[in-house]
Motif scaffolding. Structure first.
Motif, short mmCIF file in Angstrom:
data_model
loop_
_atom_site.label_atom_id
_atom_site.label_comp_id
_atom_site.label_asym_id
_atom_site.label_seq_id
_atom_site.Cartn_x
_atom_site.Cartn_y
_atom_site.Cartn_z
N TYR A 97 50.50 3.00 -7.99
CA TYR A 97 49.42 2.99 -8.33
C TYR A 97 48.64 4.19 -8.88
O TYR A 97 49.12 5.26 -8.41
CB TYR A 97 48.30 2.29 -7.08
CG TYR A 97 48.58 1.17 -6.60
CD1 TYR A 97 48.44 -0.05 -7.22
CD2 TYR A 97 49.10 1.14 -5.19
CE1 TYR A 97 48.71 -1.19 -6.79
CE2 TYR A 97 49.21 -0.20 -4.58
CZ TYR A 97 49.17 -1.23 -5.32
OH TYR A 97 49.32 -2.32 -4.66
N ASP A 99 44.71 5.04 -9.17
CA ASP A 99 43.33 4.26 -8.74
C ASP A 99 43.34 2.88 -9.03
O ASP A 99 44.42 2.45 -8.49
CB ASP A 99 42.10 5.15 -9.72
CG ASP A 99 42.16 6.42 -9.27
OD1 ASP A 99 42.25 7.04 -8.22
OD2 ASP A 99 41.89 7.30 -10.37
N GLN A 100 42.40 2.21 -9.58
CA GLN A 100 42.36 0.89 -9.88
C GLN A 100 42.93 0.71 -11.24
O GLN A 100 42.52 -0.53 -11.74
CB GLN A 100 40.86 0.25 -9.39
CG GLN A 100 40.81 0.27 -7.92
CD GLN A 100 41.64 -1.08 -7.39
OE1 GLN A 100 41.71 -1.82 -7.78
NE2 GLN A 100 42.03 -0.51 -6.28
N ARG A 101 43.53 1.39 -11.98
CA ARG A 101 43.72 1.36 -13.15
C ARG A 101 44.96 0.29 -13.60
O ARG A 101 45.86 0.21 -12.67
CB ARG A 101 44.41 2.70 -13.86
CG ARG A 101 43.34 3.82 -13.96
CD ARG A 101 43.79 4.97 -14.42
NE ARG A 101 43.03 6.22 -14.06
CZ ARG A 101 43.20 7.47 -14.99
NH1 ARG A 101 43.67 7.69 -16.05
NH2 ARG A 101 42.13 8.31 -14.44
N PHE A 132 44.45 -0.70 0.56
CA PHE A 132 44.39 -0.55 -0.74
C PHE A 132 44.49 -1.80 -1.49
O PHE A 132 45.44 -2.69 -1.16
CB PHE A 132 45.59 0.25 -1.35
CG PHE A 132 45.12 0.85 -2.82
CD1 PHE A 132 44.01 1.59 -3.02
CD2 PHE A 132 45.82 0.13 -3.73
CE1 PHE A 132 43.89 2.02 -4.37
CE2 PHE A 132 45.61 0.38 -5.15
CZ PHE A 132 44.54 1.32 -5.64
N HIS A 134 45.44 -4.16 -4.36
CA HIS A 134 46.04 -4.50 -5.96
C HIS A 134 45.15 -4.79 -6.71
O HIS A 134 44.59 -5.80 -6.99
CB HIS A 134 47.29 -5.36 -5.68
CG HIS A 134 48.20 -5.37 -6.83
ND1 HIS A 134 48.07 -5.65 -8.09
CD2 HIS A 134 49.71 -5.13 -6.93
CE1 HIS A 134 48.93 -5.57 -8.84
NE2 HIS A 134 50.06 -5.25 -8.10
N PRO A 135 44.99 -4.19 -8.04
CA PRO A 135 44.15 -4.19 -9.08
C PRO A 135 44.02 -5.70 -9.80
O PRO A 135 43.20 -6.21 -10.44
CB PRO A 135 43.81 -3.03 -9.94
CG PRO A 135 45.27 -2.31 -9.69
CD PRO A 135 45.77 -2.74 -8.27
N GLN A 138 44.47 -8.47 -6.69
CA GLN A 138 43.59 -8.82 -5.54
C GLN A 138 43.66 -9.05 -4.14
O GLN A 138 42.96 -9.86 -3.39
CB GLN A 138 42.50 -9.57 -6.13
CG GLN A 138 42.01 -9.26 -7.40
CD GLN A 138 41.16 -7.74 -7.38
OE1 GLN A 138 40.14 -7.64 -6.52
NE2 GLN A 138 41.57 -6.91 -8.32
#
Length: 159
Positions: A97, A99-101, A132, A134-135, A138
């Protein structure tokens, strides 16, 4: 927040992982958390030695592309030779990961496309980033681990 997975199954695995962590600190950023070492069964190509894996959480100012460049350089310096996909290796450093990129290019996919399918990734990841999200999927790391169908052996490695 950058999260990397380190793995090694050739040579002195513990020493190689220590060197990788040191080089990551020097070239990528400060490590604010690192998991225990885990002994894990090989995944993909299973007829090879067990791996040692570790997840590190890093604070960095580098771009994702620069992180990839640095991790590949570190792998090469520590003896990584790319022979076959999922084959035995002295060191492997995967970007899980950043961030949420969400990044999908020819050379870089973030989040890592297989992380939710691999216990050897999710178990140490749950140690450093259990909540955390997962972007793309979700789900938290703990939710991904609970739903993971991989049955590969993952156990804490005691030095």
């Amino acid at each position: 927040m950058l999260i990397l997975l380190l793995g090694a199954n050739l040579g002195d695995r513990v020493d190689t992982l220590r060197k990788a962590v040191s080089l990551i600190k020097e070239r990528i950023g400060s490590i604010d958390q690192q998991s225990s070492l885990y002994k894990t069964a090989a995944w993909g190509v299973t007829e090879q030695p067990d791996f040692l894996n570790q997840v590190v959480r890093i604070d960095t100012d580098l771009t994702p592309e620069s992180v990839l460049e640095q991790t590949q350089r570190i792998e090469q310096e520590l003896g990584r030779i790319r022979r076959e996909k999922w084959g035995a290796r002295a060191i492997d450093i995967d970007i899980l990961y950043y961030d949420q990129r969400i990044i999908l290019t020819e050379t870089l996919t973030i989040p890592h496309p297989y992380l939710h399918q691999r216990r050897f990734t999710l178990v140490p990841l749950a140690e450093v980033a259990p909540d955390f999200v997962h972007p793309v999927l979700q789900k938290t790391t703990l939710e991904l681990l609970a739903g993971c169908e991989d049955t590969g052996e993952v156990e804490i490695f005691n030095l």
